[in-house]
Design an enzyme around this catalytic site. Structure first.
Site, PDB file in Angstrom:
ATOM      1  N   ASP A   1       0.813  -1.216   0.000  1.00 28.23           N
ATOM      2  CA  ASP A   1       0.000   0.000   0.000  1.00 28.23           C
ATOM      3  C   ASP A   1       0.848   1.268   0.000  1.00 28.23           C
ATOM      4  OD1 ASP A   1       0.767  -0.892   2.616  1.00 28.23           O
ATOM      5  OD2 ASP A   1      -0.627   0.527   3.520  1.00 28.23           O
TER       6      ASP A   1
ATOM      7  N   GLU B   1       0.372  -1.427   5.686  1.00 34.65           N
ATOM      8  CA  GLU B   1       1.426  -0.861   6.554  1.00 34.65           C
ATOM      9  C   GLU B   1       1.150   0.586   6.892  1.00 34.65           C
ATOM     10  OE1 GLU B   1       4.942   1.366   7.785  1.00 34.65           O
ATOM     11  OE2 GLU B   1       3.781   1.692   5.984  1.00 34.65           O
TER      12      GLU B   1
HETATM   13  C1  LIG Z   1       0.150   3.507  13.927  1.00 29.90           C
HETATM   14  S1  LIG Z   1       1.470   2.834  13.017  1.00 29.90           S
HETATM   15  C2  LIG Z   1       1.590   3.966  11.720  1.00 29.90           C
HETATM   16  C3  LIG Z   1       2.508   3.549  10.686  1.00 29.90           C
HETATM   17  C4  LIG Z   1       2.904   4.654   9.769  1.00 29.90           C
HETATM   18  N1  LIG Z   1       3.858   4.167   8.846  1.00 29.90           N
HETATM   19  C5  LIG Z   1       4.304   4.895   7.827  1.00 29.90           C
HETATM   20  O1  LIG Z   1       4.151   6.096   7.691  1.00 29.90           O
HETATM   21  C6  LIG Z   1       3.435   5.829  10.575  1.00 29.90           C
HETATM   22  O2  LIG Z   1       2.652   6.732  10.885  1.00 29.90           O
HETATM   23  O3  LIG Z   1       4.611   5.890  10.916  1.00 29.90           O
HETATM   24 ZN   LIG Z   2       6.704   2.529   3.901  1.00 31.14          ZN
HETATM   25 ZN   LIG Z   3       4.882   5.356   4.245  1.00 30.09          ZN
END
Ligand SMILES: CSCC[C@H](NC=O)C(=O)O
Ligand SMILES: [Zn+2]
Ligand SMILES: [Zn+2]
Length: 427
Positions: free
Chosen positions: A86, A152
């Site tokens: 994603d 993710e």
């Molecule tokens: C609640 S986990 C969230 C995961 C997300 N990952 C990428 O940006 C982030 O905000 O870092």
């Molecule tokens: Zn990523």
């Molecule tokens: Zn990301």
């Protein structure tokens, strides 16, 4: 002036990258099925590679694609190369080229949402395996698994979180994981041994309502504004450590407001002469792996949302700070971790240089594997590249992409064929 020339006949490796980038897997409506079909089709050109689709939601709408290249000694712990399917959304009107067109400019840049985060690495893993097999001198000892996981970007709860705790995962006997990292503006590749832990914090204030002209104590807005003042002081103190060069961004506790909600709606906006009886603010807080969560919770409940000021708070930790043995979620990057030494050596012998291992500012699926005690390194081989994840005009240069494949060839070859951690695991 923007360069609108487009390279028309890209080499097959670049054309495949463009094809993958043209499938919109952006939230809120990611097309996982097309992405998985594309990857599976490509995998048919790679001898010996097996594939399976796994489903962990009852609606089966969030598929996970898992490839396996069997090694000659499947009793050894395997290696897992992970990427997510994603992407975050894009605002097309703010981009120089449509975010799902994978425009290939004459200076070699491929523009697309996901070019850096993280469709590059997913396809680079497969291209590297293909390259190694075509060379014919490749005979991995260990099983190599390549996972493409959903969700993710929205926390991984229906993706890697479920996969990592499944029987299927247990059977893989994973000994070491590579997951996404971040681009490096300099000459050295960046490498990450930990993520920060996200907390979502919602602070609510209630108070006396009244006429907009009246000054009184303990209004909801006033109470919330007092909290925001205290929080801002804490934020400044943390940020000052970064500004003074005493800590990296990812080594302090970040606290950023993400929403404010208050006021009495009217057809033209808000009623301007009424003080509301409720007010609310949301924050994104990130803790480095060694932070003290209990001290943080006390600070939040006692100083940021004190009940004596009629305030309440909801704290949602999006994961845990400790692994199943109670240790901080971090992977050793020294000689005590033989996987690290092999990884580092392999990057070097491919002509790459690694920067000092860092904590990642944001949060990835790596935390679910570290939770299981599995050493996991964040690494996306992009150097001399501006950091554009989640930004407008995300791009990756063709030369950087192709060099990354060479780096993975070296890394995969070394990791899959060294023997030591069998004993390391047995002890
Ligand atoms: C609640 S986990 C969230 C995961 C997300 N990952 C990428 O940006 C982030 O905000 O870092
Ligand atoms: Zn990523
Ligand atoms: Zn990301």
């Amino acid at each position: 002036a923007q360069n609108h020339h487009q390279i028309q006949n890209p080499p097959p490796t670049i054309a495949r990258f463009q094809q993958y980038l043209r499938i919109s897997t952006a939230h809120p409506d990611p097309d996982y099925v097309s992405a998985i079909n594309f990857l599976t089709n490509f995998s048919h050109s790679i001898p010996f590679l097996q594939s399976q689709n796994l489903y962990f939601t009852p609606e089966r709408n969030k598929p996970l694609l898992l490839f396996t290249l069997p090694g000659s000694d499947p009793s050894l712990p395997s290696i897992l190369l992970n990427s997510h399917l994603d992407s975050v959304p894009a605002e097309p009107s703010k981009w120089a080229h449509p975010p799902f067109s994978a425009h290939y400019s004459s200076d070699g840049k491929i523009f697309a949402r996901g070019a850096q985060d993280d469709k590059c690495i997913g396809l680079q893993y497969l291209e590297a395996i293909k390259g190694l097999i075509e060379e014919k001198s490749f005979s991995p000892l260990r099983n190599i698994h390549i996972s493409f996981v959903p969700d993710e970007e929205i926390g991984g709860f229906d993706g890697m979180a479920k996969f990592a705790t499944s029987d299927e995962f247990k059977k893989l006997n994973v000994g070491f994981v590579l997951d996404e990292g971040q681009a490096s503006p300099g000459d050295e590749y960046r490498v990450f041994y930990a993520d920060r832990q996200p907390w979502h914090i919602v602070i609510k204030a209630v108070g006396m309502p009244g006429h907009g002209s009246r000054m009184f104590d303990n209004g909801a807005m006033e109470n919330l504004m007092k909290s925001i003042e205290v929080i801002t002081k804490f934020r400044d103190a943390e940020f000052d450590k970064v500004k003074a060069g005493l800590a990296a961004n990812s080594e302090v506790i970040s606290m950023n407001p993400v929403f404010l909600k208050a006021g009495i709606p009217s057809p033209t906006g808000f009623v301007m002469n009424m003080q509301p009886s409720e007010a609310e603010a949301g924050f994104d807080l990130r803790l480095p792996p060694t932070a003290d969560p209990d001290a943080m919770r006390r600070r939040i409940t006692e100083e940021w949302a004190p009940s004596w000021r009629n305030m309440t708070v909801e704290i949602t930790a999006k994961g845990s700070l400790r692994d199943y043995r109670g240790r901080p979620l971090l992977t050793f990057t020294n000689d005590s971790n033989p996987w690290w030494s092999v990884f580092k050596q392999a990057v070097t012998s491919a002509g790459g240089k690694l920067g000092k291992p860092e904590i990642l500012s944001s949060t990835t699926d790596a935390r679910f594997m570290r939770q299981l005690g599995i050493p996991t390194i964040g690494f996306s081989p992009m150097k001399n590249t501006p950091i554009l994840l989640h930004d407008h005009n995300e791009f990756l240069k063709d030369s950087v992409y192709l060099e990354g494949i060479k780096v993975y060839e070296s890394v995969i070859k070394s990791l899959s064929s060294f023997t030591e951690p069998s004993s390391y695991h047995a002890q």
